[in-house]
Design a protein around this motif. Sequence first.
Motif, PDB file in Angstrom:
ATOM      1  N   ALA A   1      34.237  44.114  45.863  1.00 28.13           N
ATOM      2  CA  ALA A   1      36.091  43.316  45.132  1.00 28.13           C
ATOM      3  C   ALA A   1      36.296  42.551  44.754  1.00 28.13           C
ATOM      4  O   ALA A   1      37.636  42.511  44.046  1.00 28.13           O
ATOM      5  N   GLY A   2      35.357  41.550  45.576  1.00 27.34           N
ATOM      6  CA  GLY A   2      35.913  40.234  45.636  1.00 27.34           C
ATOM      7  C   GLY A   2      37.160  40.404  46.742  1.00 27.34           C
ATOM      8  O   GLY A   2      37.997  39.128  46.777  1.00 27.34           O
ATOM      9  N   SER A   3      37.379  41.040  47.892  1.00 33.11           N
ATOM     10  CA  SER A   3      37.963  40.350  49.321  1.00 33.11           C
ATOM     11  C   SER A   3      37.033  39.344  50.064  1.00 33.11           C
ATOM     12  O   SER A   3      35.884  39.968  50.314  1.00 33.11           O
ATOM     13  N   PRO A   4      37.469  38.434  50.527  1.00 38.40           N
ATOM     14  CA  PRO A   4      37.239  37.639  51.228  1.00 38.40           C
ATOM     15  C   PRO A   4      36.368  38.616  52.305  1.00 38.40           C
ATOM     16  O   PRO A   4      34.782  38.487  52.816  1.00 38.40           O
ATOM     17  N   GLY A   5      36.898  39.455  53.492  1.00 32.69           N
ATOM     18  CA  GLY A   5      36.772  39.787  54.103  1.00 32.69           C
ATOM     19  C   GLY A   5      36.147  41.026  54.008  1.00 32.69           C
ATOM     20  O   GLY A   5      34.548  41.486  54.439  1.00 32.69           O
ATOM     21  N   THR A   6      36.196  41.396  53.235  1.00 28.92           N
ATOM     22  CA  THR A   6      35.407  43.052  53.226  1.00 28.92           C
ATOM     23  C   THR A   6      33.786  43.090  52.127  1.00 28.92           C
ATOM     24  O   THR A   6      33.341  43.098  52.487  1.00 28.92           O
ATOM     25  N   ASP A   7      33.936  41.522  50.655  1.00 33.15           N
ATOM     26  CA  ASP A   7      32.710  41.279  50.887  1.00 33.15           C
ATOM     27  C   ASP A   7      31.841  40.882  51.570  1.00 33.15           C
ATOM     28  O   ASP A   7      30.758  41.201  51.615  1.00 33.15           O
ATOM     29  N   LEU A   8      31.859  39.849  52.725  1.00 28.87           N
ATOM     30  CA  LEU A   8      31.236  39.319  53.804  1.00 28.87           C
ATOM     31  C   LEU A   8      31.296  40.709  54.462  1.00 28.87           C
ATOM     32  O   LEU A   8      29.454  40.648  54.810  1.00 28.87           O
ATOM     33  N   ALA A   9      31.472  41.664  55.332  1.00 27.36           N
ATOM     34  CA  ALA A   9      31.449  43.002  56.270  1.00 27.36           C
ATOM     35  C   ALA A   9      29.848  43.828  54.977  1.00 27.36           C
ATOM     36  O   ALA A   9      28.936  44.162  55.717  1.00 27.36           O
TER      37      ALA A   9
END
Lengths: 224, 359
Positions: B256-264
């Motif tokens: 979704a373009g979320s820094p943390g969730t995209d990394l995970a």
Amino acid sequence: MVYLHTALNQQFPPADLPGAVRAVLGKPLRRAAGLTQLALLGAFACLPEERRHLPTALLWQSTSGPRLETITLLEEICTSAAEPMPYDFLATQPAIAAAQIQPMLPGLHSAMHIPLDSEKVANWSLLLNLAIEWLNEERYAQVLCAQLDLWPDSASGHWLCVGAEPLENSLASLQIATEPSQEAQADTPDVPARLADWLNHGKTASLSLHSPAAPRLAVEFTRL
Amino acid sequence: MKRPVYIADSGLLCARGETKAAVAAALWRGESGTGKRHLGEREFPYFALPLTEEDWLQRAEQAIDQVACQLEAIVPATPLFIASSSFQIGHFEQQGAPFDLPLATASLSRKIAEWMGLSGPRYSFSNACISGFSAIDAATTLIAAGQIDEAVVLGFELDNDTTLAGFASMELLSRTSCRPFDLRRDGLVLGEAVAAVRLSAKPGRWKITGLRTGLDGYSTTGPDPNGGPIANTAIASLKAANVGPAEIDLVKLQAAGSPGTDLAEANALHKIFGTEIPPLLSLKPALGHTLGASGIAELAALLACLDAGIIPATAGFAEADSELGLMPITHRNHDPVRRAMLNLIGFGGGLATMIVERT
């Protein structure tokens, strides 16, 4: 075969929930909404410590949902121009209850929240049918099925814990019933209480549950 | 009895169009424009439905009608599974204080069934962003077991201030645009959608071969950055589908373009696929993050594209992030897809992965 390990009912004055949680955990559960506290209290009562690491699913339904927290949040958002406090928003999100209790229940692998659309009607037959299927296909070792409600003057948790293996103290076996009994119990929030009553005082060998709205999801309990 | 479960039909209404074919065409063209939503003095991009009705309930009925009429005739007794994060909270906002909420939290589901002309069993699911796959999981389980033969699964997420304000208060929203897996990604962009799939024991064009849900208790607002729980859920889904990672032709990301969730999610993909990463696609730059409706809306949009023989590019992506070590598809193409993986990573710890296979 699937076995009923626990049928229990909990009632608390809402103000007593934090104290009850502290008594169970030995510490408070920080930033936990009432439904999360109810989930923790019920799950701990259903699962002895040695079973808390086993693969577990939590299927819980609710009539009230986070109603009180939602009203608080609506008042905050609609009557002031400011953004809400993050915790006030989180408290309206029932899905986070499972994540908040997972550190204390390391076997909790999955959770499903099923909000109810009518008063005095429940979906135990759905929860138990899913539990039976998922236990039979070995997704989980045990499934916690619950109805959790938080009202201004009462907090209640009705719980059934079912598992794939019989325990020394298992209460009954259960299976999907293809033909619902004429005397089947209606699917209402207090099913665990009626089940406990049948186990303690009933005369029949089996008891069936079915929702008139979904007769093909009938479940039959049989004494062991 | 275990029967295969097929996706027989679908309907979709979202910011990109009023039918699934229109949405597929817009995705192919690379459309990703947004409107704006104001919150106090702040402004956020937002993917609104193309509806002009202002009364919340009437707008909801209109949206449901538009999706229901895309489905082939449904038997009225068909069980209905409804997924939403926010249900009718926008209606309560519009009514204003004092807030007189109905006692049953999902009471809107009764109205939705009525609007759709369905009189069979109704079940509601609210598990934040994975609500749609939770509902599909329940329906699929019952169909596979022979307890029901068909189900309509509806994802529903309509405009409201509460969700926008809640996400804004946690600084999870982008002020610019949705840029999945991009170095400059800075948050998600919310949107509206209503979508439905009809699941059936009768053979259809796509089969659901694996669906597993999981839980990540790392934090209530974001997943374990290591991606372990996400990978475990996807691997369980592959196992359920009885396929290996190499047999996945396309992954529809959560991204979704979320820094943390995209990394995970990227770390999870490395764990699942190793060095053989399949093509990756995010639909959120075009549809927005439609929360409880996202699972079904993105499933309907993806299958509409694949049925048309197209794979759109991921809009919004420009510059790779070396920490992720992955990038989504940047060139649209016609590559064949027999089997696709769809990931959902939910606010509040929910995880879900589904595998669909062309029959």
